[in-house]
Design a protein around this motif. Structure first.
Motif, PDB file in Angstrom:
ATOM      1  N   LEU A 115       0.823  -1.208   0.000  1.00 27.32           N
ATOM      2  CA  LEU A 115       0.000   0.000   0.000  1.00 27.32           C
ATOM      3  C   LEU A 115       0.859   1.261   0.000  1.00 27.32           C
ATOM      4  O   LEU A 115       0.530   2.243  -0.679  1.00 27.32           O
ATOM      5  CB  LEU A 115      -0.924   0.005   1.219  1.00 27.32           C
ATOM      6  CG  LEU A 115      -2.049  -1.039   1.227  1.00 27.32           C
ATOM      7  CD1 LEU A 115      -2.852  -0.927   2.518  1.00 27.32           C
ATOM      8  CD2 LEU A 115      -2.971  -0.869   0.026  1.00 27.32           C
ATOM      9  N   TYR A 116       1.962   1.252   0.732  1.00 29.04           N
ATOM     10  CA  TYR A 116       2.839   2.428   0.761  1.00 29.04           C
ATOM     11  C   TYR A 116       3.430   2.694  -0.618  1.00 29.04           C
ATOM     12  O   TYR A 116       3.460   3.839  -1.091  1.00 29.04           O
ATOM     13  CB  TYR A 116       3.962   2.243   1.784  1.00 29.04           C
ATOM     14  CG  TYR A 116       4.948   3.394   1.784  1.00 29.04           C
ATOM     15  CD1 TYR A 116       4.653   4.588   2.448  1.00 29.04           C
ATOM     16  CD2 TYR A 116       6.154   3.290   1.087  1.00 29.04           C
ATOM     17  CE1 TYR A 116       5.538   5.654   2.421  1.00 29.04           C
ATOM     18  CE2 TYR A 116       7.048   4.354   1.054  1.00 29.04           C
ATOM     19  CZ  TYR A 116       6.735   5.536   1.721  1.00 29.04           C
ATOM     20  OH  TYR A 116       7.609   6.587   1.679  1.00 29.04           O
ATOM     21  N   LEU A 117       3.896   1.632  -1.259  1.00 28.62           N
ATOM     22  CA  LEU A 117       4.462   1.795  -2.605  1.00 28.62           C
ATOM     23  C   LEU A 117       3.404   2.280  -3.584  1.00 28.62           C
ATOM     24  O   LEU A 117       3.701   3.070  -4.487  1.00 28.62           O
ATOM     25  CB  LEU A 117       5.081   0.476  -3.076  1.00 28.62           C
ATOM     26  CG  LEU A 117       6.316   0.010  -2.286  1.00 28.62           C
ATOM     27  CD1 LEU A 117       6.792  -1.346  -2.801  1.00 28.62           C
ATOM     28  CD2 LEU A 117       7.441   1.043  -2.395  1.00 28.62           C
ATOM     29  N   MET A 118       2.162   1.813  -3.405  1.00 29.95           N
ATOM     30  CA  MET A 118       1.070   2.331  -4.226  1.00 29.95           C
ATOM     31  C   MET A 118       0.863   3.823  -3.969  1.00 29.95           C
ATOM     32  O   MET A 118       0.660   4.611  -4.900  1.00 29.95           O
ATOM     33  CB  MET A 118      -0.223   1.573  -3.926  1.00 29.95           C
ATOM     34  CG  MET A 118      -0.292   0.166  -4.472  1.00 29.95           C
ATOM     35  SD  MET A 118      -1.885  -0.613  -4.080  1.00 29.95           S
ATOM     36  CE  MET A 118      -3.028   0.457  -4.984  1.00 29.95           C
ATOM     37  N   ALA A 119       0.905   4.217  -2.698  1.00 28.39           N
ATOM     38  CA  ALA A 119       0.631   5.607  -2.324  1.00 28.39           C
ATOM     39  C   ALA A 119       1.618   6.575  -2.973  1.00 28.39           C
ATOM     40  O   ALA A 119       1.237   7.674  -3.382  1.00 28.39           O
ATOM     41  CB  ALA A 119       0.669   5.755  -0.805  1.00 28.39           C
ATOM     42  N   VAL A 120       2.897   6.176  -3.070  1.00 26.17           N
ATOM     43  CA  VAL A 120       3.915   7.087  -3.600  1.00 26.17           C
ATOM     44  C   VAL A 120       4.090   6.947  -5.107  1.00 26.17           C
ATOM     45  O   VAL A 120       4.841   7.722  -5.711  1.00 26.17           O
ATOM     46  CB  VAL A 120       5.275   6.863  -2.904  1.00 26.17           C
ATOM     47  CG1 VAL A 120       5.181   7.172  -1.425  1.00 26.17           C
ATOM     48  CG2 VAL A 120       5.778   5.438  -3.119  1.00 26.17           C
ATOM     49  N   VAL A 250       6.768  11.182   2.579  1.00 27.19           N
ATOM     50  CA  VAL A 250       6.497  11.389   4.009  1.00 27.19           C
ATOM     51  C   VAL A 250       4.998  11.308   4.289  1.00 27.19           C
ATOM     52  O   VAL A 250       4.547  10.595   5.194  1.00 27.19           O
ATOM     53  CB  VAL A 250       7.053  12.746   4.478  1.00 27.19           C
ATOM     54  CG1 VAL A 250       6.695  12.982   5.949  1.00 27.19           C
ATOM     55  CG2 VAL A 250       8.564  12.795   4.287  1.00 27.19           C
ATOM     56  N   ASP A 251       4.203  12.052   3.514  1.00 26.21           N
ATOM     57  CA  ASP A 251       2.748  12.025   3.707  1.00 26.21           C
ATOM     58  C   ASP A 251       2.177  10.634   3.522  1.00 26.21           C
ATOM     59  O   ASP A 251       1.172  10.278   4.146  1.00 26.21           O
ATOM     60  CB  ASP A 251       2.062  12.988   2.731  1.00 26.21           C
ATOM     61  CG  ASP A 251       2.364  14.442   3.042  1.00 26.21           C
ATOM     62  OD1 ASP A 251       2.767  14.715   4.184  1.00 26.21           O
ATOM     63  OD2 ASP A 251       2.207  15.288   2.146  1.00 26.21           O
ATOM     64  N   ALA A 252       2.814   9.848   2.660  1.00 19.30           N
ATOM     65  CA  ALA A 252       2.300   8.514   2.350  1.00 19.30           C
ATOM     66  C   ALA A 252       2.306   7.601   3.570  1.00 19.30           C
ATOM     67  O   ALA A 252       1.492   6.680   3.658  1.00 19.30           O
ATOM     68  CB  ALA A 252       3.117   7.881   1.222  1.00 19.30           C
ATOM     69  N   VAL A 253       3.211   7.856   4.527  1.00 20.36           N
ATOM     70  CA  VAL A 253       3.281   6.996   5.716  1.00 20.36           C
ATOM     71  C   VAL A 253       1.982   7.096   6.511  1.00 20.36           C
ATOM     72  O   VAL A 253       1.341   6.087   6.828  1.00 20.36           O
ATOM     73  CB  VAL A 253       4.486   7.385   6.600  1.00 20.36           C
ATOM     74  CG1 VAL A 253       4.478   6.561   7.888  1.00 20.36           C
ATOM     75  CG2 VAL A 253       5.791   7.169   5.849  1.00 20.36           C
ATOM     76  N   GLY A 254       1.579   8.323   6.833  1.00 20.08           N
ATOM     77  CA  GLY A 254       0.349   8.512   7.604  1.00 20.08           C
ATOM     78  C   GLY A 254      -0.877   8.050   6.850  1.00 20.08           C
ATOM     79  O   GLY A 254      -1.775   7.417   7.431  1.00 20.08           O
ATOM     80  N   LYS A 255      -0.933   8.354   5.554  1.00 19.33           N
ATOM     81  CA  LYS A 255      -2.079   7.958   4.744  1.00 19.33           C
ATOM     82  C   LYS A 255      -2.171   6.437   4.639  1.00 19.33           C
ATOM     83  O   LYS A 255      -3.268   5.866   4.659  1.00 19.33           O
ATOM     84  CB  LYS A 255      -1.982   8.573   3.350  1.00 19.33           C
ATOM     85  CG  LYS A 255      -2.094  10.088   3.329  1.00 19.33           C
ATOM     86  CD  LYS A 255      -3.449  10.553   3.847  1.00 19.33           C
ATOM     87  CE  LYS A 255      -3.583  12.065   3.789  1.00 19.33           C
ATOM     88  NZ  LYS A 255      -4.897  12.528   4.306  1.00 19.33           N
ATOM     89  N   THR A 256      -1.013   5.781   4.533  1.00 14.76           N
ATOM     90  CA  THR A 256      -1.013   4.318   4.453  1.00 14.76           C
ATOM     91  C   THR A 256      -1.456   3.701   5.770  1.00 14.76           C
ATOM     92  O   THR A 256      -2.180   2.705   5.793  1.00 14.76           O
ATOM     93  CB  THR A 256       0.382   3.796   4.065  1.00 14.76           C
ATOM     94  OG1 THR A 256       0.796   4.400   2.833  1.00 14.76           O
ATOM     95  CG2 THR A 256       0.364   2.284   3.885  1.00 14.76           C
TER      96      THR A 256
END
Length: 403
Positions: A115-120, A250-256
């Motif tokens: 999911l994190y890799l998807m987010a970024v 950075v934002d992707a961490v919280g969103k994930t």
């Protein structure tokens, strides 16, 4: 060819998930000093194996599972004299719990990483679009029965825009339509499409809640299955529409983290609904329409993954892979034998039982006799095997397909 490649890639993803699950058991067991005899991916005849230290590593022909053989996982296991002090059942409760839970934790970590890799990169699905109406040059309610008309969303002067005519303004938040709450954009969309004629919208504008009556016209629209249907339209779009939302590293961490929490919640709901959906699976095997919300097997998930790759829907492919890992991780923690959760439940039963015995001045009761649980375990294995057979059969004869 793309479809076959997609199936193979999804199956490979599942194999990696299983390998990491067993690796979780192995690494934590070794870290606590337990003896790990064997670590294998797959079942059946051995393809190859090698020994490093005291552990044999290998691959078997049927890539539908794997195992990590830890000496003395239960008091029933046969152990050699040199394994006596390192038998798993002799270790502290919290250490045995960590080892048994580590498999599911690896699924959770893998799902989070995907999911994190998807987010970024490609973005995460926007599960909760903002329910705000936006009126603009592309917001009109007109018929569109061909692909060209759907793609040409430009409104000409005089085109019907019921939302604007009724007084709906950009930034208005729609709370309900015709008395039906619309907490998400999809709720509002589905309610409007099913409606027609004068309909009351409860709208939040600033600090006020206002009733606005919109005369909803019925227009012909082309659907995703190439059929044409008459639906209600008001000429408004979402301020934060459904789709994929990308984030910085950075934002992707919280969103994930937030998205993962949502997926855990949805997974729990699906597990609760699981038993009541089995009859629908049986019905689909005998010709009934396959409900897309019914459970799928590894076969069905791989087929959907293949269709996603065939259509170039890579976000869906990876989302399915992450969902699979969360589901398997949660399912495996259920307090039922032979799942890891069942072993954890027994470990803590021993701990609580011995605590009560100590209060009464008695000695510890010793390890649970697994032979007394063999009948219950067998029943659960048969039920699990039957459900697996049903879902695999349904996924072969009447699979769930992408719209």
């Amino acid at each position: 060819m793309a479809y076959i490649v997609g199936i193979v890639l999804f199956a490979l993803g599942i194999c990696i998930s299983v390998a990491l699950h067993e690796a979780g058991h192995m690494l934590t067991a070794k870290a606590f000093g337990m003896k790990v005899r064997r670590y294998f991916v797959g079942f059946g005849p051995t393809v190859f194996s090698f020994r490093r230290g005291e552990t044999e590593y290998g691959l078997k022909w049927i890539p539908l599972g794997g195992f990590c053989d830890i000496a003395g996982m239960t008091a029933m296991d046969e152990i050699t004299p040199d394994e006596t002090k390192r038998a798993m059942w002799r270790f502290k409760t919290w250490k045995r719990t960590v080892v048994m839970a580590a498999g599911s934790v690896m699924h959770f970590i893998l799902g989070f990483v995907v999911l994190y890799l998807m987010a970024v990169t490609m973005g995460l699905p926007n599960l909760h679009p903002t329910v705000e109406a936006v009126i603009g040059k592309t917001s009109c309610a007109k018929a569109a029965t061909t692909t060209e008309q759907v793609n040409n969303a430009t409104c000409a002067p005089g085109d019907l825009v019921p939302a604007a005519k009724a007084g709906l303004l950009p930034g208005d938040k729609v709370l309900s339509v015709g008395g039906k709450p619309t907490p998400t954009w999809n709720d509002m969309l589905n309610t409007v499409q099913a409606a027609g004629g004068p309909t009351v919208f409860q709208v939040q504008r600033g600090g006020q809640t206002l009733p606005i009556t919109i005369d909803i016209p019925r227009v012909q629209r082309l659907l995703t299955d190439n059929s044409v249907k008459e639906v209600g339209m008001i000429g408004a779009s979402a301020a934060n529409p459904p789709g994929l939302l990308s984030y910085g590293p950075v934002d992707a961490v919280g969103k994930t983290v937030s998205f993962t929490g949502t997926m855990f919640s949805e997974t729990a709901k699906r597990l609760v609904e699981f038993p009541q959906r089995i009859p629908a699976v049986v019905n689909s095997i005998f010709g009934g329409e396959r409900d897309p919300n019914t459970p799928v097997s590894v076969v069905g998930a791989s087929r959907i993954g293949g269709e996603a790759v065939e259509r170039g829907l890579w976000p869906l492919f990876f989302f399915l892979l992450a969902s699979f890992n969360f589901f398997i991780g949660v399912f495996n923690l259920l307090p039922l034998l032979p799942l890891d959760g069942g072993h954890i439940a027994i470990v803590w039963y021993e701990r609580v039982r011995d605590w009560f015995r100590k209060l009464r001045g008695k000695a510890a009761g010793g390890p649970v006799d697994y032979t007394k649980l063999s009948a219950v375990t067998l029943v659960l294995v048969v039920i699990g095997g039957g459900i697996t057979l049903l879902t695999v059969t349904a996924d072969i004869v009447n699979p769930i397909r992408l719209p």
